[in-house]
Design an enzyme around this catalytic site. Structure first.
Site, PDB file in Angstrom:
ATOM      1  N   TYR A   1       0.837  -1.204   0.000  1.00  0.00           N
ATOM      2  CA  TYR A   1       0.000   0.000   0.000  1.00  0.00           C
ATOM      3  C   TYR A   1       0.871   1.254   0.000  1.00  0.00           C
ATOM      4  O   TYR A   1       0.530   2.262  -0.628  1.00  0.00           O
ATOM      5  CB  TYR A   1      -0.921   0.001   1.229  1.00  0.00           C
ATOM      6  CG  TYR A   1      -1.746  -1.252   1.367  1.00  0.00           C
ATOM      7  CD1 TYR A   1      -2.289  -1.902   0.264  1.00  0.00           C
ATOM      8  CD2 TYR A   1      -1.996  -1.807   2.629  1.00  0.00           C
ATOM      9  CE1 TYR A   1      -3.032  -3.055   0.401  1.00  0.00           C
ATOM     10  CE2 TYR A   1      -2.752  -2.958   2.772  1.00  0.00           C
ATOM     11  CZ  TYR A   1      -3.265  -3.574   1.650  1.00  0.00           C
ATOM     12  OH  TYR A   1      -4.010  -4.717   1.782  1.00  0.00           O
TER      13      TYR A   1
ATOM     14  N   LYS B   1     -17.262   2.105   4.496  1.00  0.00           N
ATOM     15  CA  LYS B   1     -17.914   2.183   5.807  1.00  0.00           C
ATOM     16  C   LYS B   1     -17.767   0.858   6.532  1.00  0.00           C
ATOM     17  O   LYS B   1     -17.595  -0.165   5.887  1.00  0.00           O
ATOM     18  CB  LYS B   1     -19.389   2.579   5.678  1.00  0.00           C
ATOM     19  CG  LYS B   1     -20.214   1.887   4.601  1.00  0.00           C
ATOM     20  CD  LYS B   1     -20.375   0.413   4.616  1.00  0.00           C
ATOM     21  CE  LYS B   1     -20.819  -0.236   5.902  1.00  0.00           C
ATOM     22  NZ  LYS B   1     -20.726  -1.736   5.778  1.00  0.00           N
TER      23      LYS B   1
ATOM     24  N   ARG C   1     -16.243 -10.167   9.061  1.00  0.00           N
ATOM     25  CA  ARG C   1     -17.443  -9.750   9.783  1.00  0.00           C
ATOM     26  C   ARG C   1     -17.653 -10.551  11.066  1.00  0.00           C
ATOM     27  O   ARG C   1     -18.444 -10.154  11.913  1.00  0.00           O
ATOM     28  CB  ARG C   1     -18.667  -9.873   8.869  1.00  0.00           C
ATOM     29  CG  ARG C   1     -18.648  -8.879   7.714  1.00  0.00           C
ATOM     30  CD  ARG C   1     -19.615  -9.261   6.612  1.00  0.00           C
ATOM     31  NE  ARG C   1     -19.543  -8.339   5.495  1.00  0.00           N
ATOM     32  CZ  ARG C   1     -18.611  -8.379   4.543  1.00  0.00           C
ATOM     33  NH1 ARG C   1     -17.677  -9.314   4.594  1.00  0.00           N
ATOM     34  NH2 ARG C   1     -18.612  -7.500   3.567  1.00  0.00           N
TER      35      ARG C   1
END
Length: 328
Positions: A56, A95, A163
């Site tokens: 990155y 988000k 998640r």
């Protein structure tokens, strides 16, 4: 043309945002970065990006991109949004931007100092169906708003999915609870005053897997539930004294239902249907972001709005712990 770089090869990018960038009228996909350069090259080749980077940091140091989209795990959003902004890149970050409102505050200072645009990727706020809901309420189509009801659920028990991993920012409220909150705020222009909630956690994952929430606003209440271990469902209803509005595919139109809203009268014997075929809310989002960067006076989701929405979620977690009403 706004030159986009993407940090990671995450699913949300592959399936939604990168195709939106490729289809946008004012942007181009210039680079992909991954900690696995082979993955970055494969995705760059798939979508026609000129550059692939094995880190990155290398992408952020490159002069081949004007801004970045960040779909990393939630726990890394603030860190890499800050690094990107410090590198002079405009930032659209998936988000939820953060796991607490306090984490967002430093990004405001960084954005002011560097002069870059930093925005949380709430694609729903760019969808014309939500602008229509907002206009109908403001125009008095349902009279005085009294009650908002919502639901967002899916079933996922994959232990390797972010998640379901607390350290990566997993859980129902960070992932999907943010949608009933942000759309209610967007459609009404009002902020919650206090909330109560029941929050259930998975005994193995430790993440919140179900939440039942009530929130008091000035003049109306919001009641919604969200879950990562229930059958698929999305719906939002705004109920007033003279009628009600139902948004049938409120957050992922096309996956859960068609992009349509229905306006019912007080007697529930007449209805108007408003349809929005062919809308790509992700494309509208990236095009608006690029126009904002280019100096146009167009609305994008601001960090101030991000803080307000995260304060709502923070209060829900507090209410789940206390068992009582919490001030937002």
């Amino acid at each position: 043309m706004f030159r986009w770089g993407v940090l990671s090869t995450a699913k949300i990018g592959r399936e939604h945002v990168i195709p939106a960038i490729c289809n946008a009228e004012n942007g181009v996909l210039a680079a992909i970065a991954s900690r696995d350069e082979a993955k970055a090259r494969a995705m760059a080749d798939r979508f026609g990006a000129s550059h692939a980077f094995g880190s990155y940091e290398t992408l952020l140091a490159s002069d081949t991109v004007d801004g970045v989209y960040i779909p990393l795990p939630t726990s890394q959003h603030v860190e890499w949004a800050a690094k990107a902004a410090e590198a002079g890149k405009h930032v659209l970050v998936e988000k939820p931007l953060a796991l607490s409102a306090a984490e967002i505050e430093p990004l405001i200072e960084i954005g002011k100092r560097t002069g870059v645009v930093i925005s949380e990727a709430f694609m729903v706020t760019y969808h014309p169906q939500w602008a229509k809901v907002r206009d109908l309420i403001a125009d008095g189509a349902i009279g005085r708003l009294r009650q908002v009801q919502g639901a967002f659920s899916y079933f996922n028990t994959d232990p390797t999915n972010m998640r379901n991993i607390p350290e990566l920012g997993g859980g129902a409220l960070p992932d999907i609870g943010v949608y009933p909150t942000v759309t209610t705020r967007f459609a009404t222009g009002k902020e919650p005053l206090s909330v109560s909630a029941t929050v259930e956690r998975d005994p193995n994952f430790g993440t919140d897997i179900y939440a039942d929430i009530r929130a008091k606003f000035d003049g109306f209440e919001l009641a919604f539930y969200c879950s990562t271990q229930m059958a698929l469902r999305q719906e939002m209803t705004f109920h007033g004294e003279k009628g009600f509005i139902t948004v049938h595919g409120p957050f992922n139109a096309g996956s859960y239902d068609h992009a349509r809203i229905s306006l019912h009268n007080a007697g529930h014997d007449e209805a108007q249907i408003f349809r929005f075929p062919g809308v790509d809310q992700y494309r509208l989002e990236v095009e608006a972001f690029a126009r904002k960067v280019g100096g146009e006076d167009v609305p994008v989701f601001t960090l101030a709005q991000s803080i307000l929405n995260q304060k709502f979620i923070d209060a829900v977690f507090r209410a789940g712990e206390s068992g009582g009403w919490e001030t937002v």
